[in-house]
Design a protein around this motif. Sequence first.
Motif, PDB file in Angstrom:
ATOM      1  N   ARG A   1      10.191 -57.273  -5.276  1.00  0.00           N
ATOM      2  CA  ARG A   1       8.999 -58.059  -4.981  1.00  0.00           C
ATOM      3  C   ARG A   1       9.323 -59.542  -4.935  1.00  0.00           C
ATOM      4  NH1 ARG A   1       4.154 -58.690  -9.409  1.00  0.00           N
ATOM      5  NH2 ARG A   1       3.899 -60.923  -9.095  1.00  0.00           N
ATOM      6  N   PHE A   2       8.696 -60.236  -3.969  1.00  0.00           N
ATOM      7  CA  PHE A   2       8.801 -61.689  -3.852  1.00  0.00           C
ATOM      8  C   PHE A   2       7.394 -62.287  -3.905  1.00  0.00           C
ATOM      9  CE2 PHE A   2      12.460 -59.935  -1.609  1.00  0.00           C
ATOM     10  CZ  PHE A   2      13.508 -60.625  -2.211  1.00  0.00           C
ATOM     11  N   ASP A   3       7.267 -63.387  -4.656  1.00  0.00           N
ATOM     12  CA  ASP A   3       5.971 -64.055  -4.818  1.00  0.00           C
ATOM     13  C   ASP A   3       6.030 -65.494  -4.332  1.00  0.00           C
ATOM     14  OD1 ASP A   3       5.605 -61.736  -6.235  1.00  0.00           O
ATOM     15  OD2 ASP A   3       4.640 -62.683  -7.950  1.00  0.00           O
ATOM     16  N   GLY A   4       4.926 -65.954  -3.778  1.00  0.00           N
ATOM     17  CA  GLY A   4       4.714 -67.367  -3.498  1.00  0.00           C
ATOM     18  C   GLY A   4       3.347 -67.746  -4.050  1.00  0.00           C
ATOM     19  N   GLU A   5       3.246 -68.916  -4.676  1.00  0.00           N
ATOM     20  CA  GLU A   5       2.005 -69.294  -5.354  1.00  0.00           C
ATOM     21  C   GLU A   5       1.697 -70.770  -5.153  1.00  0.00           C
ATOM     22  OE1 GLU A   5       0.370 -69.562  -9.987  1.00  0.00           O
ATOM     23  OE2 GLU A   5       1.812 -68.013  -9.414  1.00  0.00           O
ATOM     24  N   LEU A   6       0.420 -71.086  -4.933  1.00  0.00           N
ATOM     25  CA  LEU A   6      -0.070 -72.455  -4.872  1.00  0.00           C
ATOM     26  C   LEU A   6      -1.295 -72.573  -5.768  1.00  0.00           C
ATOM     27  CD1 LEU A   6       0.129 -73.287  -1.043  1.00  0.00           C
ATOM     28  CD2 LEU A   6       1.580 -74.206  -2.859  1.00  0.00           C
ATOM     29  N   GLY A   7      -1.431 -73.727  -6.441  1.00  0.00           N
ATOM     30  CA  GLY A   7      -2.577 -73.914  -7.317  1.00  0.00           C
ATOM     31  C   GLY A   7      -2.987 -75.365  -7.404  1.00  0.00           C
ATOM     32  N   TYR A   8      -4.231 -75.573  -7.843  1.00  0.00           N
ATOM     33  CA  TYR A   8      -4.750 -76.925  -8.047  1.00  0.00           C
ATOM     34  C   TYR A   8      -5.706 -76.906  -9.229  1.00  0.00           C
ATOM     35  CZ  TYR A   8      -7.493 -81.176  -7.461  1.00  0.00           C
ATOM     36  OH  TYR A   8      -8.130 -82.373  -7.686  1.00  0.00           O
ATOM     37  N   SER A   9      -5.640 -77.950 -10.070  1.00  0.00           N
ATOM     38  CA  SER A   9      -6.599 -78.093 -11.157  1.00  0.00           C
ATOM     39  C   SER A   9      -6.862 -79.564 -11.410  1.00  0.00           C
ATOM     40  CB  SER A   9      -6.097 -77.425 -12.437  1.00  0.00           C
ATOM     41  OG  SER A   9      -5.014 -78.148 -12.995  1.00  0.00           O
ATOM     42  N   THR A  10      -8.024 -79.862 -11.982  1.00  0.00           N
ATOM     43  CA  THR A  10      -8.378 -81.233 -12.330  1.00  0.00           C
ATOM     44  C   THR A  10      -9.057 -81.238 -13.682  1.00  0.00           C
ATOM     45  OG1 THR A  10      -9.567 -83.225 -11.607  1.00  0.00           O
ATOM     46  CG2 THR A  10     -10.564 -81.101 -11.067  1.00  0.00           C
ATOM     47  N   ILE A  11      -8.689 -82.191 -14.530  1.00  0.00           N
ATOM     48  CA  ILE A  11      -9.276 -82.370 -15.851  1.00  0.00           C
ATOM     49  C   ILE A  11      -9.945 -83.735 -15.880  1.00  0.00           C
ATOM     50  CG2 ILE A  11      -8.834 -82.561 -18.327  1.00  0.00           C
ATOM     51  CD1 ILE A  11      -6.441 -80.739 -17.973  1.00  0.00           C
ATOM     52  N   SER A  12     -11.218 -83.768 -16.262  1.00  0.00           N
ATOM     53  CA  SER A  12     -11.975 -85.028 -16.325  1.00  0.00           C
ATOM     54  C   SER A  12     -11.591 -85.797 -17.579  1.00  0.00           C
ATOM     55  CB  SER A  12     -13.484 -84.743 -16.328  1.00  0.00           C
ATOM     56  OG  SER A  12     -13.867 -84.059 -15.168  1.00  0.00           O
ATOM     57  N   LEU A  13     -11.141 -87.040 -17.394  1.00  0.00           N
ATOM     58  CA  LEU A  13     -10.747 -87.900 -18.507  1.00  0.00           C
ATOM     59  C   LEU A  13     -11.641 -89.144 -18.490  1.00  0.00           C
ATOM     60  CD1 LEU A  13      -6.876 -87.734 -18.001  1.00  0.00           C
ATOM     61  CD2 LEU A  13      -8.224 -86.397 -19.613  1.00  0.00           C
ATOM     62  N   GLY A  14     -12.893 -88.987 -18.887  1.00  0.00           N
ATOM     63  CA  GLY A  14     -13.810 -90.112 -18.796  1.00  0.00           C
ATOM     64  C   GLY A  14     -14.053 -90.455 -17.337  1.00  0.00           C
ATOM     65  N   GLY A  15     -13.673 -91.671 -16.942  1.00  0.00           N
ATOM     66  CA  GLY A  15     -13.831 -92.072 -15.555  1.00  0.00           C
ATOM     67  C   GLY A  15     -12.653 -91.692 -14.683  1.00  0.00           C
ATOM     68  N   GLU A  16     -11.609 -91.107 -15.250  1.00  0.00           N
ATOM     69  CA  GLU A  16     -10.422 -90.719 -14.494  1.00  0.00           C
ATOM     70  C   GLU A  16     -10.319 -89.203 -14.416  1.00  0.00           C
ATOM     71  OE1 GLU A  16      -8.581 -92.779 -12.924  1.00  0.00           O
ATOM     72  OE2 GLU A  16      -9.196 -94.691 -13.808  1.00  0.00           O
ATOM     73  N   HIS A  17      -9.394 -88.735 -13.555  1.00  0.00           N
ATOM     74  CA  HIS A  17      -9.136 -87.305 -13.439  1.00  0.00           C
ATOM     75  C   HIS A  17      -7.625 -87.069 -13.455  1.00  0.00           C
ATOM     76  CE1 HIS A  17     -13.260 -87.421 -11.870  1.00  0.00           C
ATOM     77  NE2 HIS A  17     -13.341 -86.175 -12.295  1.00  0.00           N
ATOM     78  N   LEU A  18      -7.204 -86.119 -14.266  1.00  0.00           N
ATOM     79  CA  LEU A  18      -5.819 -85.666 -14.259  1.00  0.00           C
ATOM     80  C   LEU A  18      -5.729 -84.500 -13.284  1.00  0.00           C
ATOM     81  CD1 LEU A  18      -2.915 -85.549 -15.328  1.00  0.00           C
ATOM     82  CD2 LEU A  18      -3.752 -84.075 -17.180  1.00  0.00           C
ATOM     83  N   ASN A  19      -5.086 -84.733 -12.138  1.00  0.00           N
ATOM     84  CA  ASN A  19      -4.984 -83.722 -11.088  1.00  0.00           C
ATOM     85  C   ASN A  19      -3.598 -83.089 -11.101  1.00  0.00           C
ATOM     86  OD1 ASN A  19      -7.611 -84.343  -9.968  1.00  0.00           O
ATOM     87  ND2 ASN A  19      -6.677 -86.230  -9.190  1.00  0.00           N
ATOM     88  N   THR A  20      -3.561 -81.788 -10.944  1.00  0.00           N
ATOM     89  CA  THR A  20      -2.295 -81.056 -10.921  1.00  0.00           C
ATOM     90  C   THR A  20      -2.231 -80.173  -9.683  1.00  0.00           C
ATOM     91  OG1 THR A  20      -2.200 -80.965 -13.344  1.00  0.00           O
ATOM     92  CG2 THR A  20      -0.794 -79.440 -12.129  1.00  0.00           C
ATOM     93  N   VAL A  21      -1.189 -80.354  -8.897  1.00  0.00           N
ATOM     94  CA  VAL A  21      -0.887 -79.468  -7.772  1.00  0.00           C
ATOM     95  C   VAL A  21       0.374 -78.701  -8.137  1.00  0.00           C
ATOM     96  CG1 VAL A  21      -0.314 -79.296  -5.329  1.00  0.00           C
ATOM     97  CG2 VAL A  21      -1.926 -81.049  -6.109  1.00  0.00           C
ATOM     98  N   SER A  22       0.328 -77.392  -8.073  1.00  0.00           N
ATOM     99  CA  SER A  22       1.463 -76.576  -8.503  1.00  0.00           C
ATOM    100  C   SER A  22       1.915 -75.643  -7.394  1.00  0.00           C
ATOM    101  CB  SER A  22       1.098 -75.755  -9.743  1.00  0.00           C
ATOM    102  OG  SER A  22       0.059 -74.842  -9.442  1.00  0.00           O
ATOM    103  N   GLY A  23       3.186 -75.282  -7.444  1.00  0.00           N
ATOM    104  CA  GLY A  23       3.751 -74.308  -6.527  1.00  0.00           C
ATOM    105  C   GLY A  23       4.827 -73.519  -7.235  1.00  0.00           C
ATOM    106  N   ALA A  24       4.999 -72.263  -6.847  1.00  0.00           N
ATOM    107  CA  ALA A  24       5.993 -71.422  -7.523  1.00  0.00           C
ATOM    108  C   ALA A  24       6.569 -70.396  -6.553  1.00  0.00           C
ATOM    109  CB  ALA A  24       5.378 -70.715  -8.727  1.00  0.00           C
TER     110      ALA A  24
END
Length: 279
Positions: free
Chosen positions: A185-208
């Motif tokens: 088996r072979f896998d490919g993965e993409l993801g996105y998440s955001t965490i609210s930090l007051g007035g800012e956002h910690l954004n994460t783009v992931s790939g595997a």
Amino acid sequence: MYRFLLGAAIAATATSAFAADAVAPIVMDQELARPHISGYVEAYLGGLYLSSDFGHENATTAGGAGRVNFPIDSRWNIQADAIVDSLWVQGDNLYGYGGAVHGYWRDPSAYALGGFATLNGYGGDFGGPKIYNFTVGPEAQVYMGNVTLYGQVYYGQLRASGESEHLDNWGGRAVVRYFAQDNLRFDGELGYSTISLGGEHLNTVSGALQAMYRFSGTPFSMFGRYQIDHLSVAGQSENIHKYVVGLRASFGSDTLLDEDRNGATMDTYRPNIILPFGG
């Protein structure tokens, strides 16, 4: 010096693969198979490399997971997961641990549809309050011969013990599993998440990318996985690379494809890191 909290990453999630000319009859057999309890346990060892605006860091990482699928009837299933991940950097140990529950309806010849909930905690030598997070959301899989398409979206909160405030977390992921043979088996993965930090956002783009092979006639599989998480907040960014190899032992399934369509097929996103700490 970097001291950061690892919510961990990886852990290959596997299944077997199928040659295209053998898919149809075997999928038919799977649909008629009597439901039974199945699952697997796995462990991995690897390294992590962090590159940011402030410098670079290397770490050693290890962890594992266990997943068990409980059929309620011929279509309804409940799956339970447990995970642990650990990181060693500059003499400090950081770790993440937790689990998930999935409830879903599955037709092994067509699709699966349901929802999930996770709860994870984080700790280590960095001190401070204990940190934990939970997520909930829908998930679905589509089966097309020797290909499985898998998607999830979720909402969650990140909390610290003794604190009334929380951070909101939204995200999603998409996975393609391709079965080149019944046990490859072979896998490919993409993801996105955001965490609210007051007035800012910690954004994460992931790939595997991941590859897994199960030894024919045995319950054992070997896998390798590479994952990159790109984090950005307030004009600053960092890339976290993670490389691992691991071993899986399955029960209640004959091949990786059988495990994917009739067994513990669900999983959840495990980020390379969650929060950076200075000091």
